[in-house]
Design a protein around this motif. Structure first.
Motif, mmCIF file in Angstrom:
data_model
loop_
_atom_site.group_PDB
_atom_site.id
_atom_site.type_symbol
_atom_site.label_atom_id
_atom_site.label_comp_id
_atom_site.label_asym_id
_atom_site.label_seq_id
_atom_site.Cartn_x
_atom_site.Cartn_y
_atom_site.Cartn_z
ATOM 1 N N UNK A 185 1.070 -1.204 -0.072
ATOM 2 C CA UNK A 185 0.052 0.120 0.138
ATOM 3 C C UNK A 185 0.793 1.206 -0.145
ATOM 4 N N UNK A 186 0.528 2.304 -0.738
ATOM 5 C CA UNK A 186 1.126 3.482 -0.750
ATOM 6 C C UNK A 186 0.047 4.678 -0.557
ATOM 7 N N UNK A 187 0.435 5.598 0.444
ATOM 8 C CA UNK A 187 -0.500 6.526 0.705
ATOM 9 C C UNK A 187 0.409 7.990 0.648
ATOM 10 N N UNK A 188 -0.164 8.956 0.039
ATOM 11 C CA UNK A 188 0.492 10.454 -0.027
ATOM 12 C C UNK A 188 -0.151 11.472 0.421
ATOM 13 N N UNK A 212 5.084 10.441 0.743
ATOM 14 C CA UNK A 212 4.410 9.067 0.472
ATOM 15 C C UNK A 212 4.865 8.035 1.353
ATOM 16 N N UNK A 241 4.852 3.848 2.168
ATOM 17 C CA UNK A 241 4.478 2.557 1.503
ATOM 18 C C UNK A 241 4.746 1.598 2.836
#
Lengths: 311, 311
Positions: A45-48, A133, A135
């Motif tokens: 999962x990546x969130x930025x 970001x 991850x």
């Protein structure tokens, strides 16, 4: 079409299937992606986010780093993934102080450590403003998609409902949170819950709530069901902060940044879910149920869809 | 201290150990981080960049997406990790055309697919300019650190040496690459080499070359060895592009963006390494050797340390 005309949800809907594998443990567009390796799902999962968009009044780089890992970890945990490690992708103005960056990464390490996970490096780039970001990867023996079936019960895990919404409102109203320590704690250190893993194999579906409860429930209803809220968690401090019950409900429904889980529980599993959650120390609130149909309702009244979008 | 005064290498040196686990498969600051899961190392890597900094003349979003996955995959492959999946963290101006973003993600999916891996979603945010991070995870049975011992032989894998440097120079000189198809291909579609995995267990160490060969060798020498280059790969097209041998050597030493591997080979393994590489179709070039001491030399002359840094 320009992104601002298309909208973020429509864009994500078009991007999610590109290159996504058939037969994956979770469908494209779910809170995390993954592949099967033997009988275990490996999730990624990546969130930025932009620093200035998430740093509330009083938060510093440590809290923003913490929040970054929390956001990604919440997505993994809602899928029943146990997070193992995280990396950071940092965009930093060259004029920035070194101490700022060290605090940011220490906050990320603190959140990772409190989840039994580690930081595994990352990358730095020059940028106009601070952006990140985060991850993370996780192992899931029984990966849990966004899903509900008619008859399922709707539970909310954790105790940040309404509190993060109150903190965001306090930020925009420049209101001091000194009298509301639990609201401050919920927004500054929103640690996702490893205790969710105690429910492995018992749930029908799970969703991370980070764009607000109403938006999350609308996403659930898009799976082809009607969601009926019968009650909302209302903590005394949220009620006191809001001033009245209707305003407090607004904070619960449209707060966002909770990093808590919305769970669909098959009725025949309810007793065991409650017993396991109690044993693990996981707060669970029964908020309603799922039936055939469409839409999201609170005590029979339609719940408006409004959540945070970037475009 | 401000980042621009500290410098990117010093910053990364301070950040890498924060939250990094003891006993990990690779040390902090290596090309990728990882954790042991049973007897297999699980590696995680994030690499980020600004679109305008990597988009050479003639490259479009497809090529930049391809390049993003290639950069992260190269780090994983140089550690003997087989990439399984990638996620994207996108910062996008709201005025951007949807088609641009779709092409970017399709390019990323193309690179992932050609490596036997998949895209696993990602995240979009509004940003002032287009910026990306690409994260990837990989399995490595025998993870390979940045390392060399005196007596080891130095090999360069792949055939992009000097070519990507030529393409970068062509970009800044607005020079057409029509006469140099292999230079263009190397820069536009720098696919890392799965064939490296055929050398599993035979190598002493490996490094990804993306900041240029000279910088990469300096990083190797920081492990406490002297690196002596005895020859550099010199392709006819690079020589023709550069005009003379000395200029061509500059492109090989200071090009960057190769996404190729620098390998330290124990002499007793050389024959088997060459045989396996030949069998797998992996180009290998014997460039020199490693001995006690420090520094980097080409035919006895010190090689200047100069590579791309962001601060």
């Amino acid at each position: 079409m320009r992104l601002k005309d298309l909208g973020e949800r429509a864009l994500l809907g078009k991007l999610a299937p590109i290159g996504y594998p058939p037969g994956a443990p979770l469908p494209p567009g779910d809170d995390a992606g993954g592949v099967w390796v033997g009988e275990v799902a490996w999730l990624l999962k990546t969130d930025g986010f932009l620093y200035r968009e998430v740093a509330l009044l009083g938060m510093g780089p440590f809290e923003v780093g913490f929040r970054g890992v929390a956001a990604t970890a919440s997505d993994l945990l809602c899928k029943m993934g146990r997070p193992l490690g995280f990396t950071l992708g940092l965009f930093l103005p060259p004029d920035l102080e070194e101490a700022f960056v060290l605090e940011l990464v220490k906050g990320a390490a603190e959140a990772a450590g409190r989840l039994g996970a580690v930081l595994l490096g990352g990358d730095t780039n020059a940028g106009e403003e601070v952006a990140l970001t985060v991850s993370g990867f996780a192992q899931a023996e029984v990966p849990l998609p966004r899903r509900a079936l008619p008859g399922d019960l709707l539970y909310l895990a954790g105790d940040r409902w309404g509190r993060t919404g109150a903190a965001i409102q306090a930020h925009y109203q420049a209101r001091d949170l000194g009298a509301y320590p639990e609201i401050r704690e919920a927004a500054f250190y929103p640690l996702p819950r490893l205790e969710l893993l105690s429910l492995k194999g018992l749930l029908r579906g799970g969703l991370d709530s980070s764009d607000g409860l109403a938006e999350t429930l609308w996403q659930l209803s898009e799976q082809g069901v009607r969601v009926d809220l019968e009650a909302l968690p209302l903590y005394p401090d949220v009620l006191a902060f809001a001033g009245d019950e209707a305003l407090a409900h607004e904070l619960v429904l449209y707060g966002g940044e909770e990093f808590e889980a919305v769970l669909a529980v098959p009725p025949e599993q309810e007793a065991q879910v409650l017993a396991r959650a109690k044993g693990a120390g996981l707060p669970l609130f029964r908020a309603g149920q799922v039936s055939e149909g469409e839409g999201v309702y609170f005590l029979g009244t339609p719940v408006k869809r409004r959540g945070y979008v970037h475009f």
